[in-house]
Design a protein around this motif. Structure first.
Motif, short mmCIF file in Angstrom:
data_model
loop_
_atom_site.label_atom_id
_atom_site.label_comp_id
_atom_site.label_asym_id
_atom_site.label_seq_id
_atom_site.Cartn_x
_atom_site.Cartn_y
_atom_site.Cartn_z
N SER A 71 17.78 -0.79 11.14
CA SER A 71 16.59 -0.20 10.54
C SER A 71 15.34 -0.71 11.25
O SER A 71 14.45 0.06 11.60
CB SER A 71 16.53 -0.55 9.05
N THR A 82 16.03 5.96 10.27
CA THR A 82 16.91 7.12 10.17
C THR A 82 17.76 7.12 8.90
O THR A 82 17.57 7.93 8.03
CB THR A 82 17.81 7.22 11.41
N ASP A 83 18.69 6.21 8.78
CA ASP A 83 19.59 6.18 7.62
C ASP A 83 19.72 4.80 7.00
O ASP A 83 19.92 4.69 5.80
CB ASP A 83 21.01 6.62 8.02
N TRP A 87 20.07 3.79 3.02
CA TRP A 87 21.42 3.40 2.60
C TRP A 87 21.39 2.04 1.92
O TRP A 87 22.00 1.84 0.88
CB TRP A 87 22.37 3.34 3.79
N TYR A 140 29.82 5.68 6.57
CA TYR A 140 28.82 6.27 5.67
C TYR A 140 29.04 5.79 4.25
O TYR A 140 30.17 5.80 3.76
CB TYR A 140 28.90 7.80 5.70
#
Length: 145
Positions: A71, A82-83, A87, A140
């Motif tokens: 991150s 982004t994710d 998350w 994921y």
């Protein structure tokens, strides 16, 4: 009142006041059963995977550290996170105020064989057996409803 009676009252009050003591932990077997059901739909079938219950969340701390680093790297390159940041926030929210165990899965590979995604992790509420979240083999996070 005698000392024993006072002690009994004190123990009873501490159990009633502190919810951690009021709810008993599930067994490791119950954690594994909940975990196996949740992760089976992603192709993680226990006979082809080894697994263990991680009471100290060591695997989660490793994953969390990697997500934090990625991150930060995304932000340093001038990209929006982004994710990994979102998350991480969702996982932390899922665990908030709960006693959590992780069931860590590793794919059994023959010598010399490789797999792109050989790991998965399921996070189980150690007091109720509810699956809070899991990280599928592709990496994921998923949050059961």
């Amino acid at each position: 009142m005698t000392q024993i009676a006072w002690l009994a009252v004190a123990v009873l009050l501490s159990v009633l006041v502190d919810p951690v003591y009021a709810v008993a932990e599930i067994s490791e077997q119950e954690a594994l059963e909940s975990s196996h059901k949740a992760i089976a739909k992603y192709g993680v079938v226990p006979p082809s995977w080894v697994f263990h219950v991680d009471h100290d969340l060591q695997q989660w701390h490793t994953i969390k550290s990697r997500w934090q680093e990625r991150s930060l790297r995304e932000k340093q390159f001038g990209r929006e996170d982004t994710d990994f940041g979102p998350w991480l926030a969702k996982m932390e929210a899922a665990f908030a105020g709960k006693h959590v165990w992780a069931v860590v899965y590793k794919l059994i590979l023959a010598p010399g064989e490789r797999a792109f995604h050989p790991n998965a992790v399921v996070f189980v509420d150690a007091d109720s057996g509810t699956v809070l979240a899991f990280i599928e083999p592709e990496g994921y996070p998923r949050f059961p409803k």
